[in-house]
Design a protein around this motif. Structure first.
Motif, PDB file in Angstrom:
ATOM      1  N   ASP A  28       0.800  -1.230   0.000  1.00 20.75           N
ATOM      2  CA  ASP A  28       0.000   0.000   0.000  1.00 20.75           C
ATOM      3  C   ASP A  28       0.837   1.287   0.000  1.00 20.75           C
ATOM      4  O   ASP A  28       0.737   2.104   0.926  1.00 20.75           O
ATOM      5  CB  ASP A  28      -0.963   0.012   1.193  1.00 20.75           C
ATOM      6  CG  ASP A  28      -2.194  -0.869   0.976  1.00 20.75           C
ATOM      7  OD1 ASP A  28      -2.374  -1.385  -0.146  1.00 20.75           O
ATOM      8  OD2 ASP A  28      -2.988  -1.028   1.928  1.00 20.75           O
ATOM      9  N   PRO A  29       1.641   1.498  -1.038  1.00 20.94           N
ATOM     10  CA  PRO A  29       2.440   2.725  -1.100  1.00 20.94           C
ATOM     11  C   PRO A  29       1.594   3.939  -1.483  1.00 20.94           C
ATOM     12  O   PRO A  29       1.349   4.213  -2.653  1.00 20.94           O
ATOM     13  CB  PRO A  29       3.477   2.406  -2.186  1.00 20.94           C
ATOM     14  CG  PRO A  29       2.787   1.431  -3.092  1.00 20.94           C
ATOM     15  CD  PRO A  29       1.900   0.606  -2.206  1.00 20.94           C
ATOM     16  N   GLY A  30       1.149   4.673  -0.483  1.00 20.39           N
ATOM     17  CA  GLY A  30       0.299   5.838  -0.727  1.00 20.39           C
ATOM     18  C   GLY A  30       1.032   6.989  -1.378  1.00 20.39           C
ATOM     19  O   GLY A  30       0.413   7.850  -2.001  1.00 20.39           O
ATOM     20  N   GLU A  31       2.335   7.031  -1.226  1.00 16.84           N
ATOM     21  CA  GLU A  31       3.165   8.002  -1.939  1.00 16.84           C
ATOM     22  C   GLU A  31       4.514   7.361  -2.209  1.00 16.84           C
ATOM     23  O   GLU A  31       4.951   6.451  -1.497  1.00 16.84           O
ATOM     24  CB  GLU A  31       3.288   9.318  -1.172  1.00 16.84           C
ATOM     25  CG  GLU A  31       3.882   9.221   0.212  1.00 16.84           C
ATOM     26  CD  GLU A  31       4.045  10.585   0.873  1.00 16.84           C
ATOM     27  OE1 GLU A  31       4.135  11.601   0.147  1.00 16.84           O
ATOM     28  OE2 GLU A  31       4.094  10.636   2.108  1.00 16.84           O
ATOM     29  N   ALA A  32       5.170   7.844  -3.247  1.00 12.29           N
ATOM     30  CA  ALA A  32       6.409   7.199  -3.695  1.00 12.29           C
ATOM     31  C   ALA A  32       7.648   7.685  -2.951  1.00 12.29           C
ATOM     32  O   ALA A  32       8.548   6.884  -2.662  1.00 12.29           O
ATOM     33  CB  ALA A  32       6.588   7.412  -5.202  1.00 12.29           C
ATOM     34  N   TYR A  33       7.732   8.983  -2.655  1.00  7.72           N
ATOM     35  CA  TYR A  33       8.989   9.555  -2.149  1.00  7.72           C
ATOM     36  C   TYR A  33       9.546   8.835  -0.926  1.00  7.72           C
ATOM     37  O   TYR A  33      10.729   8.438  -0.923  1.00  7.72           O
ATOM     38  CB  TYR A  33       8.828  11.056  -1.855  1.00  7.72           C
ATOM     39  CG  TYR A  33      10.041  11.624  -1.171  1.00  7.72           C
ATOM     40  CD1 TYR A  33      11.227  11.853  -1.874  1.00  7.72           C
ATOM     41  CD2 TYR A  33      10.024  11.890   0.201  1.00  7.72           C
ATOM     42  CE1 TYR A  33      12.361  12.340  -1.223  1.00  7.72           C
ATOM     43  CE2 TYR A  33      11.145  12.382   0.850  1.00  7.72           C
ATOM     44  CZ  TYR A  33      12.311  12.607   0.134  1.00  7.72           C
ATOM     45  OH  TYR A  33      13.422  13.070   0.784  1.00  7.72           O
ATOM     46  N   PRO A  34       8.757   8.639   0.160  1.00  3.86           N
ATOM     47  CA  PRO A  34       9.359   7.978   1.326  1.00  3.86           C
ATOM     48  C   PRO A  34       9.770   6.540   1.052  1.00  3.86           C
ATOM     49  O   PRO A  34      10.706   6.027   1.668  1.00  3.86           O
ATOM     50  CB  PRO A  34       8.249   8.050   2.383  1.00  3.86           C
ATOM     51  CG  PRO A  34       6.991   8.268   1.629  1.00  3.86           C
ATOM     52  CD  PRO A  34       7.357   9.035   0.411  1.00  3.86           C
ATOM     53  N   VAL A  35       9.083   5.876   0.104  1.00  8.09           N
ATOM     54  CA  VAL A  35       9.458   4.509  -0.257  1.00  8.09           C
ATOM     55  C   VAL A  35      10.782   4.511  -1.023  1.00  8.09           C
ATOM     56  O   VAL A  35      11.695   3.739  -0.719  1.00  8.09           O
ATOM     57  CB  VAL A  35       8.355   3.836  -1.098  1.00  8.09           C
ATOM     58  CG1 VAL A  35       8.786   2.429  -1.511  1.00  8.09           C
ATOM     59  CG2 VAL A  35       7.055   3.774  -0.313  1.00  8.09           C
ATOM     60  N   LEU A  36      10.897   5.396  -1.999  1.00  4.48           N
ATOM     61  CA  LEU A  36      12.137   5.493  -2.770  1.00  4.48           C
ATOM     62  C   LEU A  36      13.316   5.835  -1.867  1.00  4.48           C
ATOM     63  O   LEU A  36      14.424   5.300  -2.036  1.00  4.48           O
ATOM     64  CB  LEU A  36      11.989   6.533  -3.884  1.00  4.48           C
ATOM     65  CG  LEU A  36      11.017   6.157  -5.011  1.00  4.48           C
ATOM     66  CD1 LEU A  36      10.744   7.361  -5.904  1.00  4.48           C
ATOM     67  CD2 LEU A  36      11.573   4.990  -5.832  1.00  4.48           C
ATOM     68  N   LYS A  37      13.077   6.711  -0.904  1.00  2.67           N
ATOM     69  CA  LYS A  37      14.123   7.093   0.046  1.00  2.67           C
ATOM     70  C   LYS A  37      14.562   5.878   0.872  1.00  2.67           C
ATOM     71  O   LYS A  37      15.766   5.638   1.053  1.00  2.67           O
ATOM     72  CB  LYS A  37      13.593   8.189   0.972  1.00  2.67           C
ATOM     73  CG  LYS A  37      14.609   8.774   1.958  1.00  2.67           C
ATOM     74  CD  LYS A  37      14.008  10.002   2.642  1.00  2.67           C
ATOM     75  CE  LYS A  37      14.996  10.649   3.600  1.00  2.67           C
ATOM     76  NZ  LYS A  37      15.151   9.888   4.851  1.00  2.67           N
ATOM     77  N   ALA A  38      13.594   5.104   1.360  1.00  4.95           N
ATOM     78  CA  ALA A  38      13.919   3.920   2.162  1.00  4.95           C
ATOM     79  C   ALA A  38      14.618   2.851   1.321  1.00  4.95           C
ATOM     80  O   ALA A  38      15.559   2.197   1.793  1.00  4.95           O
ATOM     81  CB  ALA A  38      12.646   3.348   2.786  1.00  4.95           C
ATOM     82  N   LEU A  39      14.184   2.685   0.071  1.00  6.62           N
ATOM     83  CA  LEU A  39      14.827   1.713  -0.814  1.00  6.62           C
ATOM     84  C   LEU A  39      16.295   2.081  -1.027  1.00  6.62           C
ATOM     85  O   LEU A  39      17.180   1.220  -0.982  1.00  6.62           O
ATOM     86  CB  LEU A  39      14.099   1.661  -2.161  1.00  6.62           C
ATOM     87  CG  LEU A  39      12.671   1.113  -2.172  1.00  6.62           C
ATOM     88  CD1 LEU A  39      12.059   1.243  -3.561  1.00  6.62           C
ATOM     89  CD2 LEU A  39      12.629  -0.338  -1.724  1.00  6.62           C
ATOM     90  N   ASP A  40      16.547   3.367  -1.237  1.00  2.46           N
ATOM     91  CA  ASP A  40      17.913   3.838  -1.476  1.00  2.46           C
ATOM     92  C   ASP A  40      18.780   3.695  -0.217  1.00  2.46           C
ATOM     93  O   ASP A  40      19.906   3.183  -0.281  1.00  2.46           O
ATOM     94  CB  ASP A  40      17.866   5.292  -1.938  1.00  2.46           C
ATOM     95  CG  ASP A  40      19.248   5.840  -2.242  1.00  2.46           C
ATOM     96  OD1 ASP A  40      19.927   5.263  -3.121  1.00  2.46           O
ATOM     97  OD2 ASP A  40      19.657   6.833  -1.603  1.00  2.46           O
TER      98      ASP A  40
END
Length: 251
Positions: A28-40
């Motif tokens: 349930d990724p409601g927004e991309a930015y915090p996910v991309l940050k955590a992935l990086d």
């Protein structure tokens, strides 16, 4: 697998399961930015996305994530097809990712096509069950949600309730307005207040804990039945569930 939560939007949690090789599943990724940050930051490589329902605060980051990681498999209910899902799943299906098998459980109520994903001990339940509460009824009925709760309550006691919002304190305050003298509720309220005062998450909860403090799972409880009988002349668990949901809407 390691369970991680990423705070997003106002009070959402995006869940991530990662293995020791750094491959992960995003829920349930409601927004991309915090996910991309955590992935990086964690050097994670996404293998799949799981979607529970179509609301924007659960799907808003999907298309950007798929753009960044072409070929990413997105599992979700039919209602999420226009939100980025490329693998529609239904009640009774199983999803195999990273050597883990997720059972797909239909839990209508919040939306008509809401799904949960279960792979012991993790239950990703979106906006169906919250710690101390249940989701609003936007498309389904109280009867739908009651039946969904009964279904989830069949899972093992050690199941981890990985819901999508930090609503616990509000839910417990509501519950105490119904049963102010309840020992389990008062103990949990103190614990939750301590956690939130330190800005700590109250999640995941466990199904065992929810059976003690979630009134929507306690519709056979004698104290709750007495309260509902006095106030609304209700006795049946389904009726008490609907009565609780209506009172929570107005709380």
């Amino acid at each position: 697998m390691n369970l991680n939560s990423i705070s997003a939007l106002q009070d959402n949690y995006i869940w991530v399961l990662n293995n020791e090789q750094g491959k992960c599943i995003i829920v349930d990724p409601g927004e991309a930015y915090p996910v991309l940050k955590a992935l990086d930051e964690n050097h994670w490589q996404p293998e799949a996305i799981l979607l529970t329902h179509h609301h924007h605060d659960h799907v808003g980051g999907v298309k950007e994530l798929v753009k960044k990681y072409p070929g990413l498999v997105v599992y979700g209910p039919e209602e999420t097809q226009d939100k980025g899902t490329n693998r529609v799943v239904r009640e009774g299906d199983t999803v195999n990712i990273l050597k883990y098998e997720f059972s797909v459980i239909a839990t209508p109520g919040h939306t008509s096509g809401h799904l949960c994903f279960y792979s012991a001990p993790y239950l990703f339940c979106g906006d169906t069950m919250f710690s101390g509460g249940c989701g609003r009824l936007f498309e389904g009925t109280a009867q739908d949600m009651y039946q969904s709760f009964q279904k989830l309550n069949q899972l093992p006691a050690e199941t981890l309730i990985c819901c999508a919002h930090e609503y616990t304190l509000s839910n417990i305050k509501f519950s105490l307005s119904i049963l102010p003298g309840d020992d389990a509720l008062n103990r949990y309220c103190r614990k939750v207040k301590e956690l939130r005062a330190k800005n700590h998450s109250t999640l995941p909860s466990s199904l065992q804990n929810e059976r003690e403090i979630n009134l929507f799972l306690r519709t056979d409880d004698i104290d709750l039945k007495e309260k509902a009988s006095r106030e609304a002349n209700l006795q049946q668990p389904q009726q008490i569930f609907a009565w609780l949901r209506a009172k929570k809407d107005a709380f």
